[in-house]
Design an enzyme around this catalytic site. Structure first.
Site, PDB file in Angstrom:
ATOM      1  N   ASP A  77      32.132  32.414  35.723  1.00 36.90           N
ATOM      2  CA  ASP A  77      33.317  32.191  36.739  1.00 36.90           C
ATOM      3  C   ASP A  77      33.486  30.719  37.182  1.00 36.90           C
ATOM      4  OD1 ASP A  77      34.142  35.087  37.562  1.00 36.90           O
ATOM      5  OD2 ASP A  77      32.120  35.173  38.098  1.00 36.90           O
ATOM      6  N   ASP A  93      36.870  43.447  37.331  1.00 32.58           N
ATOM      7  CA  ASP A  93      35.786  42.848  37.641  1.00 32.58           C
ATOM      8  C   ASP A  93      35.688  42.706  39.291  1.00 32.58           C
ATOM      9  OD1 ASP A  93      34.280  40.283  38.227  1.00 32.58           O
ATOM     10  OD2 ASP A  93      35.688  38.981  37.479  1.00 32.58           O
TER      11      ASP A  93
HETATM   12  C1  DX5 Z   1      34.766  37.056  41.750  1.00 30.99           C
HETATM   13  C2  DX5 Z   1      34.392  36.828  40.290  1.00 30.99           C
HETATM   14  C3  DX5 Z   1      33.614  37.844  39.860  1.00 30.99           C
HETATM   15  C4  DX5 Z   1      32.340  38.161  40.915  1.00 30.99           C
HETATM   16  C5  DX5 Z   1      31.603  39.591  40.213  1.00 30.99           C
HETATM   17  O1  DX5 Z   1      35.728  35.672  42.041  1.00 30.99           O
HETATM   18  O2  DX5 Z   1      35.351  36.758  39.407  1.00 30.99           O
HETATM   19  O3  DX5 Z   1      33.275  37.684  38.543  1.00 30.99           O
HETATM   20  O4  DX5 Z   1      31.348  37.117  40.885  1.00 30.99           O
HETATM   21  O5  DX5 Z   1      30.472  39.612  41.043  1.00 30.99           O
HETATM   22  P1  DX5 Z   1      30.163  40.980  42.153  1.00 30.99           P
HETATM   23  O6  DX5 Z   1      29.851  42.184  40.985  1.00 30.99           O
HETATM   24  O7  DX5 Z   1      29.065  40.634  42.967  1.00 30.99           O
HETATM   25  O8  DX5 Z   1      31.566  41.567  42.743  1.00 30.99           O
HETATM   26 ZN    ZN Z   2      35.066  36.744  37.336  1.00 26.72          ZN
END
Ligand code: DX5
Ligand code: ZN
Length: 209
Positions: free
Chosen positions: A32, A172
């Site tokens: 990310d 996601d």
């Molecule tokens: C949010 C990110 C995701 C997130 C996923 O902005 O793009 O990839 O980190 O994490 P969880 O599974 O904790 O929602």
């Molecule tokens: Zn992400």
């Protein structure tokens, strides 16, 4: 269904987290990248991420939550990722950005925030390799899954069949043991805190399969 792990929120320090991910059968590491402009949050810079990923052994799935992706694409291509995904909502020339990613022989994805519809990105569907549906507002790990985006998986599956498109469908945000049942028709699920905030990463991955 494949699994990518986001390491935005982890119980362990970043290098330890990457080592723990290496020891699982996850398919990708989801990186990310946040610029503090497109989203409120800011991630580590490229050189820091490069260093964190030095020991990584999985193909990379790079998620650019950045207003101006060009310089990030140019940096991150050096890590030879499997996919680089940009956001539709950045008001930039999406065609050019997809072409730029493809010019490095990297798969290109387009991501949409929860309120963006599939209609908005329909004109790009014949040239992208990945459509990333956000099931939380981008910016932070550990948020609650939004059921309101689920219809997009069905539309994307239907369109792919009808028009012979080649993209994979990814989702996601907020994926855990309970919400995974809702996303069975996606090809790739990205899960972060559910896995990385636990002691036993593999056990959590198994529970998602
Ligand atoms: C949010 C990110 C995701 C997130 C996923 O902005 O793009 O990839 O980190 O994490 P969880 O599974 O904790 O929602
Ligand atoms: Zn992400």
């Amino acid at each position: 269904m494949k699994i990518a792990i986001s390491f935005l929120k982890s119980k362990y320090n970043l290098k330890e987290t990457i080592k723990k991910i290496n020891n699982t059968n996850a398919d990708y590491i989801h990186v990310d990248v946040m610029d503090g402009k497109f989203v409120q949050n800011t991630s580590n810079n490229y050189l820091e991420i490069k260093d964190i990923l030095k020991e990584q052994k999985k193909p990379l799935d790079v998620h650019l939550m950045t207003k101006d992706p060009i310089k990030y694409i140019i940096d991150y291509k050096n890590l030879s990722p499997h996919i680089i995904t940009i956001h539709y909502e950045i008001n930039k020339n999406i065609d050019d950005l997809i072409d730029l990613i493809h010019s490095y022989n990297i798969k290109a994805g387009i991501s949409i925030k929860p309120k963006t519809s599939i209609e908005d990105i329909e004109k790009y569907l014949d040239k992208v390799d990945n459509v990333l549906i956000m099931s939380v507002e981008p910016g932070f790990g550990g948020q609650k899954f939004m059921d309101s985006v689920l219809y997009k998986i069905d539309i994307l599956n239907k369109l792919r069949k009808e028009k012979n498109y080649n993209y994979i469908i990814s989702i996601d945000g907020g994926i855990n043991y309970e919400t995974k049942n809702k996303v069975k028709n996606a090809d790739l699920i990205i899960s972060g805190s559910y896995i990385c905030m636990s002691d036993n990463y593999q056990e959590k991955i198994d529970s998602l399969k």
